[in-house]
Motif scaffolding. Structure first.
Motif, PDB file in Angstrom:
ATOM      1  N   ILE A   1       2.933   4.118   5.898  1.00 44.81           N
ATOM      2  CA  ILE A   1       3.490   4.241   4.637  1.00 44.81           C
ATOM      3  C   ILE A   1       4.631   3.377   4.592  1.00 44.81           C
ATOM      4  N   ALA A   2       5.495   3.439   5.340  1.00 48.71           N
ATOM      5  CA  ALA A   2       6.826   2.399   5.088  1.00 48.71           C
ATOM      6  C   ALA A   2       6.633   1.149   4.932  1.00 48.71           C
ATOM      7  N   LEU A   3       5.354   0.815   5.668  1.00 48.72           N
ATOM      8  CA  LEU A   3       4.854  -0.681   5.751  1.00 48.72           C
ATOM      9  C   LEU A   3       3.996  -0.991   4.423  1.00 48.72           C
ATOM     10  N   ALA A   4       3.517   0.042   3.618  1.00 49.52           N
ATOM     11  CA  ALA A   4       2.624  -0.199   2.744  1.00 49.52           C
ATOM     12  C   ALA A   4       3.127  -1.606   1.736  1.00 49.52           C
ATOM     13  N   PRO A   5       4.239  -1.667   1.414  1.00 45.74           N
ATOM     14  CA  PRO A   5       4.700  -2.795   0.375  1.00 45.74           C
ATOM     15  C   PRO A   5       4.174  -4.167   1.026  1.00 45.74           C
ATOM     16  N   ALA A   6       4.365  -4.146   2.489  1.00 48.04           N
ATOM     17  CA  ALA A   6       3.870  -5.579   3.150  1.00 48.04           C
ATOM     18  C   ALA A   6       2.426  -5.612   2.961  1.00 48.04           C
ATOM     19  N   GLY A   7       1.677  -4.483   2.967  1.00 56.28           N
ATOM     20  CA  GLY A   7       0.204  -4.770   2.822  1.00 56.28           C
ATOM     21  C   GLY A   7       0.154  -5.167   1.301  1.00 56.28           C
ATOM     22  N   VAL A   8       0.672  -4.493   0.241  1.00 54.57           N
ATOM     23  CA  VAL A   8       0.546  -5.129  -1.046  1.00 54.57           C
ATOM     24  C   VAL A   8       0.426  -6.497  -1.248  1.00 54.57           C
ATOM     25  N   ALA A   9       1.713  -6.867  -0.476  1.00 57.77           N
ATOM     26  CA  ALA A   9       2.074  -8.376  -0.527  1.00 57.77           C
ATOM     27  C   ALA A   9       1.164  -9.257   0.024  1.00 57.77           C
ATOM     28  N   GLN A  10       0.433  -8.687   1.001  1.00 66.67           N
ATOM     29  CA  GLN A  10      -0.617  -9.314   1.767  1.00 66.67           C
ATOM     30  C   GLN A  10      -2.094  -9.432   0.842  1.00 66.67           C
TER      31      GLN A  10
ATOM     32  N   THR B   1      -5.768   2.024   7.879  1.00 73.23           N
ATOM     33  CA  THR B   1      -5.916   0.584   7.555  1.00 73.23           C
ATOM     34  C   THR B   1      -7.072   0.350   6.468  1.00 73.23           C
ATOM     35  N   LEU B   2      -8.164   1.172   6.828  1.00 75.86           N
ATOM     36  CA  LEU B   2      -9.485   0.890   6.092  1.00 75.86           C
ATOM     37  C   LEU B   2      -9.173   1.433   4.588  1.00 75.86           C
ATOM     38  N   GLY B   3      -8.579   2.779   4.745  1.00 78.42           N
ATOM     39  CA  GLY B   3      -8.413   3.216   3.082  1.00 78.42           C
ATOM     40  C   GLY B   3      -7.433   2.415   2.479  1.00 78.42           C
ATOM     41  N   GLN B   4      -6.361   1.904   3.076  1.00 77.91           N
ATOM     42  CA  GLN B   4      -5.451   1.094   2.383  1.00 77.91           C
ATOM     43  C   GLN B   4      -5.960  -0.306   1.727  1.00 77.91           C
TER      44      GLN B   4
END
Length: 247
Positions: free
Chosen positions: A49-58, A227-230
């Motif tokens: 959850i804390a790293l979710a912003p990095a996933g959004v950027a990706q 990761t799949l859900g995100q």
């Protein structure tokens, strides 16, 4: 050389392990014998959850690259005999479109140290010169420091075989869902060798889970599920542009 034997990293690893043990103590009244596994899942989710912003950027970077892909291919076709001109034109296109060429590289680089530290806590039997207490905890009677390979080679253990079997099967199922739902559209156009790599990559985690401690296997299951859900959510929010079909 194991970098986590270096004093600063060993101290961080030790601090992380102690924090996990404290969390287990908090969860024990609620989760009972499953407190250790619950702590692994909870910590993994907190980190993700804390790293979710990095996933959004990706996801944004992937969307931008898919949008520019036809124009990049056109530039490559036009200037392939002139590498320096191709580089200038490519950078100019990125600049005009407001896209950073490194946008897709930064999110993984940001995530790697945090994810690596957390994962290392579940892998190391010894931390900072003493036994990792987390791997002495149990899930359904199976030590979190046990591996599926060790179970298979040391005699049949029904409980351990069941626990590892369920985890590995679930990871494989998540891999199949990932392959079906998030398969890159370009996969069908790749050479056979590359296509095989793309098709099998989601299942490699299930293979890894056979060789790592149970704590790490639980971490891997939690990670691939998250990761799949995100990725499904982010693909809906930032859908890639359809591939350009050249005539």
């Amino acid at each position: 050389m194991d970098i986590f034997t270096l004093p600063p990293l060993a101290a961080l690893l030790d601090l992380s392990a102690r924090g996990l043990m404290a969390l287990i103590a908090v969860l024990t009244p609620v989760a009972g014998p499953g407190a250790a596994a619950a702590a692994v899942v909870l910590v993994t989710l907190i980190v993700r959850i804390a790293l979710a912003p990095a996933g959004v950027a990706q996801a944004k970077a992937d969307q931008a690259r898919s949008r520019l892909a036809p124009r990049l291919r056109a530039l490559q076709k036009r200037w392939r005999a002139h590498p320096e001109r191709l580089q200038r034109e490519t950078l100019a296109l990125y600049r005009v479109e407001g896209v950073s060429p490194a946008a897709g590289c930064l999110p993984p680089l940001i995530q790697a140290p945090v994810v690596g530290l957390v994962y290392a806590v579940f892998l190391h039997g010894s931390i900072a010169g003493h036994t990792n207490p987390l791997l002495g905890e149990h899930l359904l009677g199976v030590p979190l420091g046990q591996t599926a390979v060790a179970v298979a080679t040391s005699g049949f253990d029904g409980a351990a075989a069941l626990v590892f079997g369920v985890i590995v099967v679930l990871i494989a199922l998540i891999g199949e869902l990932t392959r079906r739902l998030l398969r890159p559209a370009v996969a069908t156009t790749l050479p056979p060798g590359q296509r095989l790599l793309v098709e099998t990559a989601p299942f490699l985690t299930a293979v890894v889970a056979l060789f790592v401690p149970l704590a790490a296997a639980v971490y891997l299951l939690t990670t691939v599920t998250w990761t799949l859900g995100q990725r499904l959510v982010l693909r809906r929010l930032y859908p890639p542009h359809p591939p350009h079909r050249e005539s």
